[in-house]
Design a protein around this motif. Sequence first.
Motif, PDB file in Angstrom:
ATOM      1  N   LYS A 188      -1.479   0.401   2.574  1.00 12.97           N
ATOM      2  CA  LYS A 188      -0.729   0.273   3.831  1.00 12.97           C
ATOM      3  C   LYS A 188      -1.642   0.495   5.040  1.00 12.97           C
ATOM      4  O   LYS A 188      -1.602  -0.274   6.006  1.00 12.97           O
ATOM      5  CB  LYS A 188       0.427   1.272   3.850  1.00 12.97           C
ATOM      6  CG  LYS A 188       1.434   1.014   4.956  1.00 12.97           C
ATOM      7  CD  LYS A 188       2.566   2.020   4.915  1.00 12.97           C
ATOM      8  CE  LYS A 188       3.402   1.803   3.665  1.00 12.97           C
ATOM      9  NZ  LYS A 188       4.547   2.726   3.582  1.00 12.97           N
ATOM     10  N   ALA A 189      -2.477   1.520   4.994  1.00  8.64           N
ATOM     11  CA  ALA A 189      -3.399   1.786   6.100  1.00  8.64           C
ATOM     12  C   ALA A 189      -4.376   0.629   6.271  1.00  8.64           C
ATOM     13  O   ALA A 189      -4.643   0.178   7.388  1.00  8.64           O
ATOM     14  CB  ALA A 189      -4.147   3.092   5.861  1.00  8.64           C
ATOM     15  N   ARG A 190      -4.894   0.137   5.167  1.00 10.73           N
ATOM     16  CA  ARG A 190      -5.871  -0.965   5.224  1.00 10.73           C
ATOM     17  C   ARG A 190      -5.254  -2.226   5.817  1.00 10.73           C
ATOM     18  O   ARG A 190      -5.900  -2.951   6.553  1.00 10.73           O
ATOM     19  CB  ARG A 190      -6.406  -1.226   3.812  1.00 10.73           C
ATOM     20  CG  ARG A 190      -7.601  -2.112   3.748  1.00 10.73           C
ATOM     21  CD  ARG A 190      -8.806  -1.398   4.367  1.00 10.73           C
ATOM     22  NE  ARG A 190      -9.898  -2.326   4.548  1.00 10.73           N
ATOM     23  CZ  ARG A 190     -10.221  -2.900   5.705  1.00 10.73           C
ATOM     24  NH1 ARG A 190      -9.545  -2.638   6.782  1.00 10.73           N
ATOM     25  NH2 ARG A 190     -11.224  -3.730   5.784  1.00 10.73           N
ATOM     26  N   ARG A 191      -3.986  -2.492   5.505  1.00 13.55           N
ATOM     27  CA  ARG A 191      -3.320  -3.701   6.002  1.00 13.55           C
ATOM     28  C   ARG A 191      -2.842  -3.586   7.443  1.00 13.55           C
ATOM     29  O   ARG A 191      -2.847  -4.552   8.179  1.00 13.55           O
ATOM     30  CB  ARG A 191      -2.121  -4.039   5.107  1.00 13.55           C
ATOM     31  CG  ARG A 191      -2.531  -4.595   3.776  1.00 13.55           C
ATOM     32  CD  ARG A 191      -1.327  -5.019   2.968  1.00 13.55           C
ATOM     33  NE  ARG A 191      -1.753  -5.525   1.669  1.00 13.55           N
ATOM     34  CZ  ARG A 191      -1.026  -5.478   0.579  1.00 13.55           C
ATOM     35  NH1 ARG A 191       0.178  -4.950   0.617  1.00 13.55           N
ATOM     36  NH2 ARG A 191      -1.493  -5.952  -0.550  1.00 13.55           N
ATOM     37  N   ARG A 192      -2.403  -2.392   7.860  1.00 13.64           N
ATOM     38  CA  ARG A 192      -1.763  -2.245   9.175  1.00 13.64           C
ATOM     39  C   ARG A 192      -2.687  -1.766  10.285  1.00 13.64           C
ATOM     40  O   ARG A 192      -2.404  -2.005  11.463  1.00 13.64           O
ATOM     41  CB  ARG A 192      -0.574  -1.294   9.053  1.00 13.64           C
ATOM     42  CG  ARG A 192       0.545  -1.899   8.205  1.00 13.64           C
ATOM     43  CD  ARG A 192       1.734  -0.997   8.064  1.00 13.64           C
ATOM     44  NE  ARG A 192       2.216  -0.503   9.347  1.00 13.64           N
ATOM     45  CZ  ARG A 192       3.025   0.537   9.468  1.00 13.64           C
ATOM     46  NH1 ARG A 192       3.434   1.180   8.398  1.00 13.64           N
ATOM     47  NH2 ARG A 192       3.433   0.930  10.650  1.00 13.64           N
ATOM     48  N   ILE A 193      -3.755  -1.089   9.936  1.00  9.76           N
ATOM     49  CA  ILE A 193      -4.633  -0.540  10.971  1.00  9.76           C
ATOM     50  C   ILE A 193      -5.646  -1.595  11.405  1.00  9.76           C
ATOM     51  O   ILE A 193      -6.248  -2.276  10.596  1.00  9.76           O
ATOM     52  CB  ILE A 193      -5.352   0.737  10.468  1.00  9.76           C
ATOM     53  CG1 ILE A 193      -4.324   1.830  10.130  1.00  9.76           C
ATOM     54  CG2 ILE A 193      -6.365   1.236  11.485  1.00  9.76           C
ATOM     55  CD1 ILE A 193      -3.453   2.261  11.300  1.00  9.76           C
ATOM     56  N   ARG A 194      -5.820  -1.700  12.725  1.00  8.61           N
ATOM     57  CA  ARG A 194      -6.788  -2.642  13.296  1.00  8.61           C
ATOM     58  C   ARG A 194      -7.415  -1.991  14.524  1.00  8.61           C
ATOM     59  O   ARG A 194      -7.079  -0.873  14.883  1.00  8.61           O
ATOM     60  CB  ARG A 194      -6.098  -3.955  13.643  1.00  8.61           C
ATOM     61  CG  ARG A 194      -4.943  -3.817  14.608  1.00  8.61           C
ATOM     62  CD  ARG A 194      -4.196  -5.139  14.727  1.00  8.61           C
ATOM     63  NE  ARG A 194      -3.032  -5.059  15.562  1.00  8.61           N
ATOM     64  CZ  ARG A 194      -1.818  -4.687  15.162  1.00  8.61           C
ATOM     65  NH1 ARG A 194      -1.628  -4.309  13.924  1.00  8.61           N
ATOM     66  NH2 ARG A 194      -0.803  -4.669  15.994  1.00  8.61           N
ATOM     67  N   ASP A 218      -2.211   1.005  15.126  1.00  8.04           N
ATOM     68  CA  ASP A 218      -1.259   0.126  14.450  1.00  8.04           C
ATOM     69  C   ASP A 218      -0.438  -0.649  15.473  1.00  8.04           C
ATOM     70  O   ASP A 218       0.419  -1.438  15.124  1.00  8.04           O
ATOM     71  CB  ASP A 218      -0.361   0.902  13.486  1.00  8.04           C
ATOM     72  CG  ASP A 218       0.470   1.955  14.178  1.00  8.04           C
ATOM     73  OD1 ASP A 218       0.189   2.290  15.346  1.00  8.04           O
ATOM     74  OD2 ASP A 218       1.420   2.461  13.555  1.00  8.04           O
ATOM     75  N   THR A 219      -0.687  -0.402  16.772  1.00  4.89           N
ATOM     76  CA  THR A 219      -0.087  -1.174  17.860  1.00  4.89           C
ATOM     77  C   THR A 219      -1.212  -1.579  18.805  1.00  4.89           C
ATOM     78  O   THR A 219      -2.210  -0.873  18.921  1.00  4.89           O
ATOM     79  CB  THR A 219       0.945  -0.343  18.643  1.00  4.89           C
ATOM     80  OG1 THR A 219       0.289   0.814  19.195  1.00  4.89           O
ATOM     81  CG2 THR A 219       2.098   0.093  17.762  1.00  4.89           C
TER      82      THR A 219
END
Length: 198
Positions: free
Chosen positions: A49-55, A65-66
């Motif tokens: 989840k962290a890998r997919r949502r964090i940018r 994440d926003t």
Amino acid sequence: MLYPEPIQGLVNELAKLPGVGPKTAQRLAFHLLNRPEGEAEALADAIVKARRRIRYCSVCYNFTDTDPCTICRNPGRDPGLIMVVEQPKDVVAMEKTREFRGRYHVLHGTISPMEGIGPDDLKIRELMDRLQTGTVRELVLATGSSLEGEATALYLARLFKPLGVKVTRIARGIPMGGDLDYTDEATLLKAFEGRQEL
């Protein structure tokens, strides 16, 4: 092979983490295998989840994440004061002080010729773009006191001072509770150079 393939695979993957050697990886693997299956699944899910949502924030390049991140969106933060740090974890460390009310810029590393990392490999061009807006009055350089951190700070100071932006460096010196006889010469020198009138 000492272990069945799934265990060896887990040990190998854990050993890739920073600061985790083969013995620690083995200990972690066996710990995970001895925990309830739900805990292992929760850990795996949190990683995915962290890998997919964090940018990266499109303004400061901190993890978020926003977009933009909560600090860059906060109208109570001073957009004219930017602290330049090496990594996202440095933002967390500074925020724990609850004293800095400006915004950040994360470089994602330091200049390190020995490792083949030059200015173009960092988020310096993006910082230059932020300065072009004319709203920034001071850059606070908060890179580490390593050779690479010092070189990066010097490079940034030389690059941005001609633009008319005030460039400052965080103070370095003896930590609270530190004894002089346990402090290295370079730290003592920086502490002396950064002395202030009482």
